[in-house]
Motif scaffolding. Structure first.
Motif, PDB file in Angstrom:
ATOM      1  N   LEU A  31     -10.706   2.134  -7.280  1.00  0.00           N
ATOM      2  CA  LEU A  31      -9.544   1.241  -7.363  1.00  0.00           C
ATOM      3  C   LEU A  31      -8.976   1.163  -8.771  1.00  0.00           C
ATOM      4  O   LEU A  31      -7.758   1.090  -8.958  1.00  0.00           O
ATOM      5  N   LEU A  32      -9.845   1.169  -9.754  1.00  0.00           N
ATOM      6  CA  LEU A  32      -9.387   0.987 -11.125  1.00  0.00           C
ATOM      7  C   LEU A  32      -8.888   2.267 -11.784  1.00  0.00           C
ATOM      8  O   LEU A  32      -8.220   2.202 -12.816  1.00  0.00           O
ATOM      9  N   THR A  33      -9.199   3.421 -11.213  1.00  0.00           N
ATOM     10  CA  THR A  33      -8.757   4.672 -11.830  1.00  0.00           C
ATOM     11  C   THR A  33      -7.537   5.271 -11.149  1.00  0.00           C
ATOM     12  O   THR A  33      -6.993   6.259 -11.642  1.00  0.00           O
ATOM     13  N   THR A  34      -7.076   4.701 -10.032  1.00  0.00           N
ATOM     14  CA  THR A  34      -5.875   5.226  -9.386  1.00  0.00           C
ATOM     15  C   THR A  34      -4.650   4.682 -10.095  1.00  0.00           C
ATOM     16  O   THR A  34      -4.634   3.544 -10.554  1.00  0.00           O
ATOM     17  N   PRO A  35      -3.589   5.467 -10.206  1.00  0.00           N
ATOM     18  CA  PRO A  35      -2.381   4.975 -10.879  1.00  0.00           C
ATOM     19  C   PRO A  35      -1.695   3.907 -10.025  1.00  0.00           C
ATOM     20  O   PRO A  35      -1.792   3.920  -8.800  1.00  0.00           O
ATOM     21  N   PRO A  36      -0.990   2.972 -10.653  1.00  0.00           N
ATOM     22  CA  PRO A  36      -0.299   1.939  -9.879  1.00  0.00           C
ATOM     23  C   PRO A  36       0.876   2.519  -9.101  1.00  0.00           C
ATOM     24  O   PRO A  36       1.410   3.585  -9.445  1.00  0.00           O
ATOM     25  N   LYS A  37       1.286   1.814  -8.051  1.00  0.00           N
ATOM     26  CA  LYS A  37       2.434   2.254  -7.265  1.00  0.00           C
ATOM     27  C   LYS A  37       3.719   2.085  -8.066  1.00  0.00           C
ATOM     28  O   LYS A  37       3.815   1.233  -8.944  1.00  0.00           O
ATOM     29  N   LYS A  38       4.712   2.905  -7.727  1.00  0.00           N
ATOM     30  CA  LYS A  38       6.035   2.730  -8.317  1.00  0.00           C
ATOM     31  C   LYS A  38       6.662   1.487  -7.687  1.00  0.00           C
ATOM     32  O   LYS A  38       6.280   1.067  -6.598  1.00  0.00           O
ATOM     33  N   GLU A  39       7.641   0.919  -8.347  1.00  0.00           N
ATOM     34  CA  GLU A  39       8.271  -0.283  -7.804  1.00  0.00           C
ATOM     35  C   GLU A  39       8.930  -0.017  -6.471  1.00  0.00           C
ATOM     36  O   GLU A  39       9.012  -0.892  -5.619  1.00  0.00           O
ATOM     37  N   SER A  40       9.402   1.191  -6.224  1.00  0.00           N
ATOM     38  CA  SER A  40      10.078   1.505  -4.968  1.00  0.00           C
ATOM     39  C   SER A  40       9.094   1.710  -3.812  1.00  0.00           C
ATOM     40  O   SER A  40       9.516   1.808  -2.663  1.00  0.00           O
ATOM     41  N   ASP A  41       7.786   1.768  -4.087  1.00  0.00           N
ATOM     42  CA  ASP A  41       6.793   2.005  -3.044  1.00  0.00           C
ATOM     43  C   ASP A  41       6.278   0.732  -2.390  1.00  0.00           C
ATOM     44  O   ASP A  41       5.585   0.804  -1.385  1.00  0.00           O
ATOM     45  N   TRP A  42       6.604  -0.451  -2.926  1.00  0.00           N
ATOM     46  CA  TRP A  42       6.055  -1.686  -2.380  1.00  0.00           C
ATOM     47  C   TRP A  42       6.748  -2.056  -1.079  1.00  0.00           C
ATOM     48  O   TRP A  42       7.972  -2.044  -0.970  1.00  0.00           O
ATOM     49  N   LYS A  43       5.956  -2.411  -0.086  1.00  0.00           N
ATOM     50  CA  LYS A  43       6.456  -2.703   1.252  1.00  0.00           C
ATOM     51  C   LYS A  43       7.423  -3.892   1.251  1.00  0.00           C
ATOM     52  O   LYS A  43       8.458  -3.867   1.909  1.00  0.00           O
ATOM     53  N   TYR A  44       7.102  -4.959   0.513  1.00  0.00           N
ATOM     54  CA  TYR A  44       7.937  -6.156   0.560  1.00  0.00           C
ATOM     55  C   TYR A  44       9.325  -5.890  -0.021  1.00  0.00           C
ATOM     56  O   TYR A  44      10.305  -6.511   0.372  1.00  0.00           O
ATOM     57  N   GLN A  45       9.439  -4.952  -0.951  1.00  0.00           N
ATOM     58  CA  GLN A  45      10.752  -4.647  -1.504  1.00  0.00           C
ATOM     59  C   GLN A  45      11.578  -3.831  -0.529  1.00  0.00           C
ATOM     60  O   GLN A  45      12.803  -3.972  -0.460  1.00  0.00           O
ATOM     61  N   LYS A  46      10.942  -2.978   0.247  1.00  0.00           N
ATOM     62  CA  LYS A  46      11.667  -2.173   1.236  1.00  0.00           C
ATOM     63  C   LYS A  46      12.182  -3.060   2.367  1.00  0.00           C
ATOM     64  O   LYS A  46      13.282  -2.848   2.869  1.00  0.00           O
ATOM     65  N   GLU A  47      11.416  -4.053   2.768  1.00  0.00           N
ATOM     66  CA  GLU A  47      11.831  -4.933   3.877  1.00  0.00           C
ATOM     67  C   GLU A  47      13.019  -5.794   3.480  1.00  0.00           C
ATOM     68  O   GLU A  47      13.844  -6.125   4.303  1.00  0.00           O
ATOM     69  N   GLY A  48      13.142  -6.158   2.228  1.00  0.00           N
ATOM     70  CA  GLY A  48      14.227  -7.007   1.781  1.00  0.00           C
ATOM     71  C   GLY A  48      15.566  -6.303   1.664  1.00  0.00           C
ATOM     72  O   GLY A  48      16.602  -6.929   1.562  1.00  0.00           O
ATOM     73  N   ARG A  49      15.560  -4.993   1.678  1.00  0.00           N
ATOM     74  CA  ARG A  49      16.800  -4.220   1.499  1.00  0.00           C
ATOM     75  C   ARG A  49      17.634  -4.125   2.777  1.00  0.00           C
ATOM     76  O   ARG A  49      18.792  -3.799   2.720  1.00  0.00           O
ATOM     77  N   ASP A  50      17.044  -4.376   3.913  1.00  0.00           N
ATOM     78  CA  ASP A  50      17.766  -4.207   5.196  1.00  0.00           C
ATOM     79  C   ASP A  50      18.880  -5.172   5.396  1.00  0.00           C
ATOM     80  O   ASP A  50      19.095  -6.176   4.965  1.00  0.00           O
TER      81      ASP A  50
END
Length: 50
Positions: A31-50
């Motif tokens: 968990l600590l060695t994986t790179p963080p997600k890009k801002e465009s990859d977060w589920k809650y941000q995609k749901e708000g765009r509709d």
């Protein structure tokens, strides 16, 4: 005749997932060695765009 009481707490929605068959140290390392997600990859941000 008294009404039956409601149970306290949040009702279970989903069953617990199966435990991960590895040591806690290896799980934390993964968990600590994986790179963080890009801002465009977060589920809650995609749901708000509709």
């Amino acid at each position: 005749m008294p009404k039956p009481r409601k149970q306290r707490g949040r009702p279970p929605i989903k069953p617990m997932p199966e435990p991960i068959p590895d040591t806690p140290e290896n799980i934390a390392k993964a968990l600590l060695t994986t790179p963080p997600k890009k801002e465009s990859d977060w589920k809650y941000q995609k749901e708000g765009r509709d």
